[in-house]
Enzyme design. Sequence first.
Site, PDB file in Angstrom:
ATOM      1  N   ARG A  36     -22.445  -6.347   6.847  1.00 32.48           N
ATOM      2  CA  ARG A  36     -23.042  -5.642   5.700  1.00 32.48           C
ATOM      3  C   ARG A  36     -24.127  -6.482   5.016  1.00 32.48           C
ATOM      4  O   ARG A  36     -25.074  -5.925   4.462  1.00 32.48           O
ATOM      5  CB  ARG A  36     -21.965  -5.299   4.670  1.00 32.48           C
ATOM      6  CG  ARG A  36     -21.137  -4.113   5.081  1.00 32.48           C
ATOM      7  CD  ARG A  36     -20.139  -3.768   4.014  1.00 32.48           C
ATOM      8  NE  ARG A  36     -19.627  -2.426   4.231  1.00 32.48           N
ATOM      9  CZ  ARG A  36     -18.784  -1.815   3.421  1.00 32.48           C
ATOM     10  NH1 ARG A  36     -18.356  -2.425   2.339  1.00 32.48           N
ATOM     11  NH2 ARG A  36     -18.374  -0.597   3.667  1.00 32.48           N
ATOM     12  N   LYS A 197      -4.689  10.294   9.432  1.00 26.43           N
ATOM     13  CA  LYS A 197      -4.180  11.484   8.748  1.00 26.43           C
ATOM     14  C   LYS A 197      -5.140  12.662   8.767  1.00 26.43           C
ATOM     15  O   LYS A 197      -6.333  12.496   8.502  1.00 26.43           O
ATOM     16  CB  LYS A 197      -3.924  11.131   7.281  1.00 26.43           C
ATOM     17  CG  LYS A 197      -2.794  10.170   7.060  1.00 26.43           C
ATOM     18  CD  LYS A 197      -2.358  10.305   5.617  1.00 26.43           C
ATOM     19  CE  LYS A 197      -1.815   9.038   5.040  1.00 26.43           C
ATOM     20  NZ  LYS A 197      -2.165   8.923   3.630  1.00 26.43           N
ATOM     21  N   GLY A 349     -16.189   2.028   8.408  1.00 24.89           N
ATOM     22  CA  GLY A 349     -14.762   1.747   8.250  1.00 24.89           C
ATOM     23  C   GLY A 349     -14.118   1.313   9.551  1.00 24.89           C
ATOM     24  O   GLY A 349     -14.649   0.478  10.283  1.00 24.89           O
ATOM     25  N   GLY A 372     -16.160   5.173   3.080  1.00 24.66           N
ATOM     26  CA  GLY A 372     -15.996   6.311   2.171  1.00 24.66           C
ATOM     27  C   GLY A 372     -17.281   7.086   1.957  1.00 24.66           C
ATOM     28  O   GLY A 372     -17.276   8.323   1.907  1.00 24.66           O
TER      29      GLY A 372
END
Length: 391
Positions: A36, A197, A349, A372
């Site tokens: 990053r 999920k 992520g 996110g």
Amino acid sequence: MPVLPITRLEFKDKKVLVRCDFNVPIHEGKIQDPARIDASLDTIRYILEHGGSAVLCSHLGRPKERSAELSLKPVAEYLSKALGQKVALAPDCIGDHTGKMIEALKPGDAILLENLRFHKEEEANDRDFSHELARHKQVYVNDGFGSAHRAHASTVGVTRFISERAAGFLMMRELEALRAVTENPQRPSVAILGGAKVSDKIGLIRNLLTKVDAILIGGAMAYTFLKAQGVAVGRSRVEDDKLELAKELLAEAARKGVKIVLPSDHIVASAPEAGATPHTVSEIPSEMIGLDIGPDTAAAFIAEIARAKTVIWNGPLGLFEIPAFAGGTMRVGEALANQPGVISIIGGGDTAAAFAHAPWASKFTHISTGGGATLEYLEGRELPGVKALEV
Ligand code: AMP
């Protein structure tokens, strides 16, 4: 309204507040993955080479209070080496001492402000704190795509007080990559979805059903879809309260003509552990847990993406942190990376982490630095940090 790229602004003799996302993993003072930071170096260099003074800022972790572990000191040291010039760490992000350091900056100098989240006013998008943060700076550049889904003082509040603003190169690259997937993508376009999920990805699936031609589903979330279709999934991770929803999503896909490909074989084990013996099966025995897609499924996914012109990927296809269950993710990843002519966008992520050390990862069109933020963008939501840059 448009967001200006950094190349449209004048930086000569100006103090530039640069919001970066330097929220990198640090262990015992050592940066574990500087991706990053590296991703924003061209933005910082551009400002310095054009006669600006760069006042860099970022958050790190989720501090409740000021703490040495969550100091940006290792980042300042890394930046000094990467840029080949001293990047001092200010003792704070606001206040008189920091203000004096900023006033003393010469064109071409850079400084890093201490962790923004040492002040709770950052996340509260507090007006006075935003005003303080804006003090002494004439220009604002946001290059912190990974934080653009947060309406915080450094991503939104400061824009009330600095009117000259633009997106850095990383921010532009990220937005261009995501637009390539969501706005008139080259077709066929395919989404690969995985991860833990279904409940985290409902908005994503709904939005992608209006954008792509096919969705390939792996990871633990596939088992909720398989169970919803009456397939035996053993002790695999299933969200029983989402079975109806899974059925609805499958029906919605059928109505919209979006092809859904679910796993037809699996790598299973008796426990999600490094020592567990992996078996390849097409029917999951009742005592086993599905931990990765099997080779036939990987081949089916690869055949789908071989036809695609655009591919977006969010979420690993198995428990990739354990090598025995990383094979599906890596096999499909390598095939996609090596496919000529395809636009391949890897959501941030865990998906980016899975490919971090793969030698072929540089062949993807784009690996997002935002987890996110990427997810929210792909859900069709407006990112407040991008909205605030509009002029
Ligand atoms: P997410 O944050 O939802 O993208 O989920 C990522 C996590 O899902 C990673 O830590 C993966 O190891 C995990 N995961 C993927 N597939 C499986 C699986 N079959 N069983 C258990 N965990 C999985």
